[in-house]
Enzyme design. Structure first.
Site, PDB file in Angstrom:
ATOM      1  CG  HIS A  33      59.891  51.435  22.104  1.00 55.04           C
ATOM      2  ND1 HIS A  33      60.403  52.186  23.138  1.00 55.04           N
ATOM      3  CD2 HIS A  33      58.697  52.000  21.799  1.00 55.04           C
ATOM      4  CE1 HIS A  33      59.562  53.152  23.440  1.00 55.04           C
ATOM      5  NE2 HIS A  33      58.510  53.076  22.633  1.00 55.04           N
TER       6      HIS A  33
HETATM    7  P1  AMP Z   1      55.903  54.866  22.912  1.00 52.92           P
HETATM    8  O1  AMP Z   1      54.877  55.943  22.981  1.00 52.92           O
HETATM    9  O2  AMP Z   1      56.574  54.814  21.567  1.00 52.92           O
HETATM   10  O3  AMP Z   1      56.912  54.905  24.038  1.00 52.92           O
HETATM   11  O4  AMP Z   1      55.101  53.520  22.995  1.00 52.92           O
HETATM   12  C1  AMP Z   1      55.215  52.612  24.052  1.00 52.92           C
HETATM   13  C2  AMP Z   1      54.385  51.381  23.737  1.00 52.92           C
HETATM   14  O5  AMP Z   1      54.612  50.442  24.761  1.00 52.92           O
HETATM   15  C3  AMP Z   1      52.889  51.642  23.678  1.00 52.92           C
HETATM   16  O6  AMP Z   1      52.396  51.192  22.411  1.00 52.92           O
HETATM   17  C4  AMP Z   1      52.318  50.822  24.846  1.00 52.92           C
HETATM   18  O7  AMP Z   1      51.083  50.219  24.524  1.00 52.92           O
HETATM   19  C5  AMP Z   1      53.388  49.768  25.052  1.00 52.92           C
HETATM   20  N1  AMP Z   1      53.538  49.255  26.417  1.00 52.92           N
HETATM   21  C6  AMP Z   1      53.366  49.929  27.577  1.00 52.92           C
HETATM   22  N2  AMP Z   1      53.727  49.145  28.630  1.00 52.92           N
HETATM   23  C7  AMP Z   1      54.121  47.960  28.100  1.00 52.92           C
HETATM   24  C8  AMP Z   1      54.625  46.759  28.646  1.00 52.92           C
HETATM   25  N3  AMP Z   1      54.798  46.604  29.976  1.00 52.92           N
HETATM   26  N4  AMP Z   1      54.930  45.721  27.819  1.00 52.92           N
HETATM   27  C9  AMP Z   1      54.765  45.844  26.480  1.00 52.92           C
HETATM   28  N5  AMP Z   1      54.305  46.978  25.900  1.00 52.92           N
HETATM   29  C10 AMP Z   1      53.989  48.015  26.685  1.00 52.92           C
END
Ligand code: AMP
Ligand code: ZN
Length: 196
Positions: A112
């Protein structure tokens, strides 16, 4: 550094409604029409559930690629599609400064890319780790990932030592040279950059 979800609080959903593991939550959001901002055949853009700025989206491939570390030269095309969509979002939100990039050590599964506005004004921005994950070299700009992939055919992992040091970086405003003492002071200061 052990992995845990730094965003969500304790899971209070009934067992029947809980997703398999918190790190799979993005896969659920990718299927939720309320989360989806835009989608193409190969990419889905969703709203981050715990946004760390006024605009905070996540861009994910429909293909099951776990992280940037699983990419090879075949994925250059995918990143070019990411870029096309990022340009589209920028032109739609032309009055907001946005940046795009990846966390060096992601906590959630499925590759992502973060698309985030530089204001960093959000009630979900709470900790120094949140801050440093978007404002230090822990946040790898999209162009750097694209160039590394094109040049070497893969993405090299960050050392645990560098990861630890970046997370311990003293707080520093991302828009001026101010060094806040703590997160409440930083959050108050950020408002002075964003008067609208
Ligand atoms: P990373 O540290 O790059 O893996 O970031 C993961 C991101 O996903 C963070 O910015 C979280 O706020 C976001 N996140 C966590 N759970 C969900 C979810 N169920 N749906 C959408 N975003 C999420
Ligand atoms: Zn400042």
């Amino acid at each position: 550094m052990s992995k845990r979800n730094l965003d969500a609080g304790p899971n209070t959903e009934p067992k029947s409604k809980q997703v398999k593991h918190w790190s799979l939550g993005l896969l659920e959001s990718m299927k939720d029409p309320k989360s989806i901002v835009k989608e193409t055949k190969s990419v889905v853009v969703i709203r981050d559930k715990f946004p760390k700025a006024k605009i905070h989206y996540l861009m994910l491939p429909t293909e099951n690629i776990n992280s940037i570390y699983k990419m090879n030269l075949e994925h250059v095309k995918l990143l070019e599609e990411f870029n096309r969509l990022f340009e589209e979002i920028k032109s739609e939100l032309s009055d907001i400064e946005l940046k795009a990039g990846f966390h060096a050590v992601p906590s959630m599964q499925r590759l992502h890319m973060h698309v985030i506005s530089i204001d960093m004004i959000s009630p979900c921005l709470k900790t120094k780790i949140h801050w440093n994950s978007f404002t230090t070299n822990f946040f790898i700009p999209f162009e750097d990932i694209l160039n590394e992939l094109k040049e070497t055919g893969s993405i090299k992992k960050m050392s645990p030592e560098l990861h630890k040091n970046l997370m311990a970086t003293p707080l520093q405003c991302n828009q001026c040279s101010f060094n806040p003492k703590n997160m409440p002071q930083l959050k108050e200061h950020l408002l002075t950059h964003n008067k609208s």
